[in-house]
Design an enzyme around this catalytic site. Structure first.
Site, PDB file in Angstrom:
ATOM      1  N   GLU A  77      68.751 108.346 128.811  1.00 18.33           N
ATOM      2  CA  GLU A  77      69.098 109.457 127.941  1.00 18.33           C
ATOM      3  C   GLU A  77      70.598 109.560 127.650  1.00 18.33           C
ATOM      4  O   GLU A  77      70.989 110.021 126.588  1.00 18.33           O
ATOM      5  CB  GLU A  77      68.609 110.782 128.555  1.00 18.33           C
ATOM      6  CG  GLU A  77      67.106 110.967 128.558  1.00 18.33           C
ATOM      7  CD  GLU A  77      66.541 111.173 127.156  1.00 18.33           C
ATOM      8  OE1 GLU A  77      67.125 111.924 126.368  1.00 18.33           O
ATOM      9  OE2 GLU A  77      65.479 110.557 126.867  1.00 18.33           O
ATOM     10  N   SER A 101      13.690 130.013 132.594  1.00 20.55           N
ATOM     11  CA  SER A 101      12.953 129.816 133.839  1.00 20.55           C
ATOM     12  C   SER A 101      13.846 129.583 135.050  1.00 20.55           C
ATOM     13  O   SER A 101      13.348 129.526 136.180  1.00 20.55           O
ATOM     14  CB  SER A 101      11.976 128.651 133.684  1.00 20.55           C
ATOM     15  OG  SER A 101      10.950 129.003 132.784  1.00 20.55           O
TER      16      SER A 101
END
Length: 611
Positions: free
Chosen positions: A67, A332
């Site tokens: 950087e 169910s």
């Protein structure tokens, strides 16, 4: 040109710069999974400044190398870098290179917007110079590493390290440090989860820069490139957003708004969560032609700890939590509450019943097959999910008693008591169904699902510690062992055979509602329960999707992975048989009590035939 003018001005004079605005940082709430891996952060976005001295030298070295190579030499801005960028950009006719130093990036992050204006760029340079006058290089780098964005919701190297690698930044390897440094150029394009090939190429570029700047040797670079990148299980799952929303509300009620950074230790198992999320997406994708668009899953251990929670397929686009907030008819999957009530009243799995037409006023329940099987045992009726038997049985034992059973086990939503309630017409969430089913698989004890184990400050002060609640037995034997026998049959030879996993003691129940609007599979083994729902948010019908099909497929796919991490043990037999009072005289189960229906649903609840 204005950057060059500012550069020239600052190189000739040392102007009095305006004071820096205050650096503000809200308190963070950091959520970690059961192993300490980062799940997410709520509240303040940024962590405290990183202590560079506590990191291996190659960690900050990776960021400086890629950087801002002249970071330790410049005074906030880099005239050489600016000149180089101007030349390269002019040659290529586009903005191919930037020239912002680490200090400039920090100034922009701390005080400015991302607007691409000359005024903003000039103020960025001025603030960078002032930062350099005010703080040391280590302090600037520490602030920078606490705020940069690494994708995946992770701000700062500490969050990123825990997000992607499940470890603190102090334990990063050279390859991992290079990978994170490479992400900054584009958190989308170089995300190691979503773009692994791009991330690997970028990491190799960072490693080369680290060699050029003397951070590592060529031999270290070669060794780092040969090491496989091991990503954290939490990194591959964004589904934890649903879980975090659920427990964030609990955290607020427990400790309120934090005045300092706090860490919330949760029950979630990131690997299980990732498996649940990926399996849900895969199964829904396979059944898209049947108009299946959503799924939810909840998995609990025997003490109620939430190990996995999938509230939907994509939290970013649809954060509505279908596992907790949505309430749908259970079909169910509700029937075990009916049969347990009957077993507690003196029924037995081998008791015979008759599958035949029954009528309640203008309503008559229908079986999925459309026909009737005649004489069955209760165990066979459960395995085949026979509707007529469940409705008659609920009527004989008393529908209010069935509702009380469901509430006793952990159902918290209102339960209706009309004749169709036996077929699951009440609206419930997957979470409360998982709570209730857990009692079947943990020896008959009621549990309370929870997700927060402990809350502490970063310094270690404990603000909340969950205390174990006394065991509350809610099912006695022989009813518990009889019900487990019957629900094992569902998986072994009934409607839930697609959920079977060889070598494991499993039981469960399928559920499918009217017009195929909802499909469920709720199942368990010893001390571990998972419940699956599938359907559509709009309530639109699916195309003949039953609980024994796609939901059982999802349940099995998840459990195959989960059972490798959960303590796999048989379903416990539960307590010794209770001494029950003699049952009161009751009519035969085969004798239907005529009753006038109230508030009946417009259509019957159905379930699937045995496979």
């Amino acid at each position: 040109m204005i950057s060059l003018a500012v550069t020239a001005s600052l190189s000739l004079t040392a102007p009095e710069l305006p004071p820096l605005p205050p650096i503000k940082r809200e308190a963070q709430v950091v959520y970690v999974d059961r192993s300490g891996a980062l799940l997410g952060v709520r509240g303040g976005r940024y962590g405290p400044p990183v202590d560079i001295a506590k990191l291996p030298a190659y960690v900050p070295g990776a960021f400086v190398a890629i950087e801002d190579r002249r970071f330790y030499d410049h005074t906030g801005f880099d005239p050489i870098g600016i000149a180089r960028a101007i030349v390269v950009n002019a040659e290529q006719g586009r903005a191919a290179q930037g020239a912002s130093t680490i200090t400039q990036q920090l100034a922009r992050n701390l005080f400015l917007s991302a607007d691409q204006t000359m005024e903003r760029k000039a103020r960025e340079v001025l603030y960078a110079v002032q930062l350099e006058r005010t703080y040391s290089k280590k302090q600037i780098l520490g602030l920078y590493l606490s705020r940069v964005y690494f994708g995946g919701g992770a701000y700062g190297i500490e969050q990123a390290s825990r997000r992607y690698f499940g470890k603190p930044a102090a334990r990063l390897t050279i390859r991992e440090a290079a990978t994170l440094a490479g992400v900054l150029k584009s958190p989308t394009n170089y995300n190691p989860i979503e773009q692994p090939q791009n991330a690997a190429k970028r990491a190799d570029l960072v490693l080369a820069a680290m060699v050029e700047t003397g951070v590592i040797t060529p031999a270290q670079r070669k060794q780092a490139m040969a090491q496989p990148l091991k990503l954290s299980g939490a990194a591959s799952s964004s589904a934890s957003g649903y879980f975090l929303d659920w427990i964030d509300a609990q955290r607020r009620s427990l400790v309120g708004a934090p005045k300092q950074d706090i860490i919330v230790e949760t029950t979630l198992d990131s690997a299980m969560e990732a498996a649940a999320a990926s399996t849900a997406k895969a199964v829904v994708a396979r059944h898209q032609a049947q108009n299946v668009t959503q799924a939810a899953l909840v998995a609990l251990d025997g003490q109620g700890r939430v190990r996995a929670m999938v509230g939907g397929l994509d939290y970013a686009s649809a954060p509505y939590n279908r596992a907790v907030t949505a309430r749908r008819q259970a079909g169910s999957a509700w029937k075990p509450f009916v049969y347990l009530t009957a077993l507690e009243a003196g029924a037995a799995p081998d008791m015979t019943v008759v599958d035949e037409p029954v009528v309640f006023g203008a309503w008559s329940p229908q079986n999925y097959s459309g026909g009737y099987a005649g004489t069955l045992t209760l165990e066979q009726a459960v395995a085949q999910s026979t509707n007529t038997v469940a409705v008659r049985l609920a009527d004989e034992v008393g529908r209010p008693n069935v509702a009380a059973t469901a509430k006793r086990l952990g159902i918290v939503s209102p339960v209706n008591t009309d004749p169709a309630m036996a077929l699951g017409t009440s609206l419930v969430s997957p979470l409360e169904m998982a709570q209730a089913y857990s009692a079947f698989g943990n020896g008959g004890e009621r549990i309370q699902a929870y997700g927060v184990e402990r809350i502490r400050t970063v310094g270690g002060q404990v603000l909340y510690q969950r205390k174990a609640s006394p065991a509350q037995a809610v099912i006695a034997n022989p009813a518990l062992s009889d019900l487990n026998r019957m629900l094992r049959g569902v998986v072994a030879s009934g409607t839930g055979t697609r959920a079977a996993i060889a070598g494991y003691d499993l039981a469960g129940k399928t559920g499918t509602t009217s017009d195929y609007k909802d499909a469920w599979f709720a199942g368990y083994t010893g001390g571990f329960t998972a419940v699956v729902w599938m359907g559509n948010d709009s309530g639109a019908p699916m195309k003949r999707v039953t609980g024994g099909a796609a939901p059982a497929e999802l349940w099995r796919g998840f459990m195959v992975s989960a059972l490798k991490r959960a303590p796999a043990r048989p379903i416990p037999p539960g307590p010794p048989p209770a001494i029950l009072p003699p049952p009161e005289p009751a009519q035969s189960i085969d004798t239907l009590l005529e009753a006038e229906p109230e508030n009946l649903p417009p259509a019957e609840i159905v379930d699937e035939p045995p496979i």
